[in-house]
Design a protein around this motif. Structure first.
Motif, short mmCIF file in Angstrom:
data_model
loop_
_atom_site.label_atom_id
_atom_site.label_comp_id
_atom_site.label_asym_id
_atom_site.label_seq_id
_atom_site.Cartn_x
_atom_site.Cartn_y
_atom_site.Cartn_z
N MET A 32 0.83 -1.21 0.00
CA MET A 32 0.00 0.00 0.00
C MET A 32 0.86 1.25 0.00
O MET A 32 0.57 2.22 -0.71
N VAL A 33 1.95 1.24 0.78
CA VAL A 33 2.85 2.39 0.79
C VAL A 33 3.47 2.58 -0.59
O VAL A 33 3.55 3.70 -1.11
N PHE A 34 3.90 1.49 -1.20
CA PHE A 34 4.49 1.57 -2.54
C PHE A 34 3.51 2.20 -3.54
O PHE A 34 3.87 3.12 -4.27
N LEU A 35 2.28 1.72 -3.55
CA LEU A 35 1.29 2.25 -4.49
C LEU A 35 0.94 3.70 -4.18
O LEU A 35 0.82 4.52 -5.10
N LYS A 36 0.80 4.03 -2.92
CA LYS A 36 0.46 5.41 -2.54
C LYS A 36 1.55 6.37 -2.99
O LYS A 36 1.27 7.47 -3.46
N ARG A 37 2.81 5.96 -2.85
CA ARG A 37 3.93 6.82 -3.25
C ARG A 37 3.95 7.07 -4.76
O ARG A 37 4.54 8.06 -5.20
N GLN A 38 3.35 6.19 -5.53
CA GLN A 38 3.32 6.37 -6.98
C GLN A 38 2.45 7.56 -7.37
O GLN A 38 2.59 8.10 -8.46
N LYS A 39 1.52 7.94 -6.50
CA LYS A 39 0.60 9.06 -6.70
C LYS A 39 -0.25 8.91 -7.97
O LYS A 39 -0.73 9.89 -8.53
N LYS A 40 -0.42 7.69 -8.43
CA LYS A 40 -1.25 7.42 -9.61
C LYS A 40 -2.53 6.67 -9.24
O LYS A 40 -3.41 6.53 -10.08
N TYR A 41 -2.60 6.19 -8.03
CA TYR A 41 -3.69 5.31 -7.65
C TYR A 41 -4.57 5.97 -6.59
O TYR A 41 -4.09 6.68 -5.72
N SER A 42 -5.84 5.69 -6.69
CA SER A 42 -6.78 6.22 -5.71
C SER A 42 -6.66 5.44 -4.41
O SER A 42 -6.05 4.37 -4.35
N VAL A 43 -7.30 5.95 -3.38
CA VAL A 43 -7.32 5.25 -2.11
C VAL A 43 -8.01 3.90 -2.26
O VAL A 43 -7.63 2.92 -1.60
N ILE A 44 -8.96 3.80 -3.17
CA ILE A 44 -9.64 2.52 -3.42
C ILE A 44 -8.65 1.52 -4.02
O ILE A 44 -8.59 0.36 -3.60
N GLY A 45 -7.85 1.95 -4.97
CA GLY A 45 -6.86 1.08 -5.58
C GLY A 45 -5.80 0.65 -4.59
O GLY A 45 -5.38 -0.52 -4.56
N VAL A 46 -5.36 1.57 -3.75
CA VAL A 46 -4.36 1.26 -2.73
C VAL A 46 -4.91 0.22 -1.76
O VAL A 46 -4.24 -0.76 -1.42
N SER A 47 -6.14 0.41 -1.32
CA SER A 47 -6.77 -0.52 -0.39
C SER A 47 -7.00 -1.89 -1.03
O SER A 47 -6.77 -2.93 -0.39
N ALA A 48 -7.42 -1.91 -2.29
CA ALA A 48 -7.64 -3.17 -3.00
C ALA A 48 -6.33 -3.95 -3.12
O ALA A 48 -6.30 -5.17 -2.90
N PHE A 49 -5.27 -3.25 -3.46
CA PHE A 49 -3.95 -3.88 -3.57
C PHE A 49 -3.53 -4.44 -2.21
O PHE A 49 -3.00 -5.55 -2.11
N GLY A 50 -3.77 -3.66 -1.16
CA GLY A 50 -3.45 -4.11 0.18
C GLY A 50 -4.22 -5.37 0.57
O GLY A 50 -3.68 -6.28 1.18
#
Length: 167
Positions: A90-108
């Motif tokens: 989730m930290v990795f995806l959030k740092r990309q700044k391309k993904y929404s909070v929904i995408g970050v949570s789904a990946f998590g």
């Protein structure tokens, strides 16, 4: 600083409450071990509002305390594996700044299940358990997306509240 520590303590307690409530109402979707991940709402919200270190602390405290209070040695290992892999992703995806909070949570959600299934494969010393992985990944993405939807509603409201002037 004291205010941040107090917030972290309250959020860790809230995550524990969500975990406990979730344990009272298990999901029966035909695959053992699937959980909604209500505590992830707290962790993702903290990740976006407080920061990475603070969210990691909240997640780790919740996992350890729930493991010691209500689990056993094995459940603690599963939770730690899932939680650590999930949080890192989730930290990795959030740092990309391309993904929404929904995408970050789904990946998590997906990574949480992947981390747990890898521990399970190690414990049972069989790779055949990896056949569950596809279904668990789908469940993780779906349920993680639902939790992300909650976060997408909560985060902006909490930001507004924190910016409002005190009475």
């Amino acid at each position: 600083m004291t205010g941040k520590i107090a917030k972290m303590g309250v959020l860790a307690a809230l995550a524990m409450i969500f975990s406990y409530i979730e344990s009272l109402f298990p999901l029966h979707l035909g695959i053992p071990g699937i959980k909604a991940g209500f505590a992830n709402i707290v962790v993702v919200t903290a990740l976006y509002l407080l920061g990475e270190r603070e969210a990691f602390f909240i997640s780790l405290v919740r996992i350890l305390l729930m493991g010691f209070l209500f689990g056993n040695g094995m459940s603690l290992w599963y939770s730690l594996a899932g939680g650590l892999v999930s949080f890192a992703g989730m930290v990795f995806l959030k740092r990309q700044k391309k993904y929404s909070v929904i995408g970050v949570s789904a990946f998590g959600g997906a990574l949480h299940n992947a981390g747990q299934i890898l521990i399970a494969a190690f414990v049972v010393q069989s790779m055949s358990i990896l056949f569950y992985l596809a279904a668990l990944l789908v469940a993780g993405v779906v349920l993680g997306s639902v939790m992300g939807l909650f976060c997408a509603q909560i985060i902006p409201n909490l930001k507004k509240m924190s910016q409002a002037e005190p009475l």
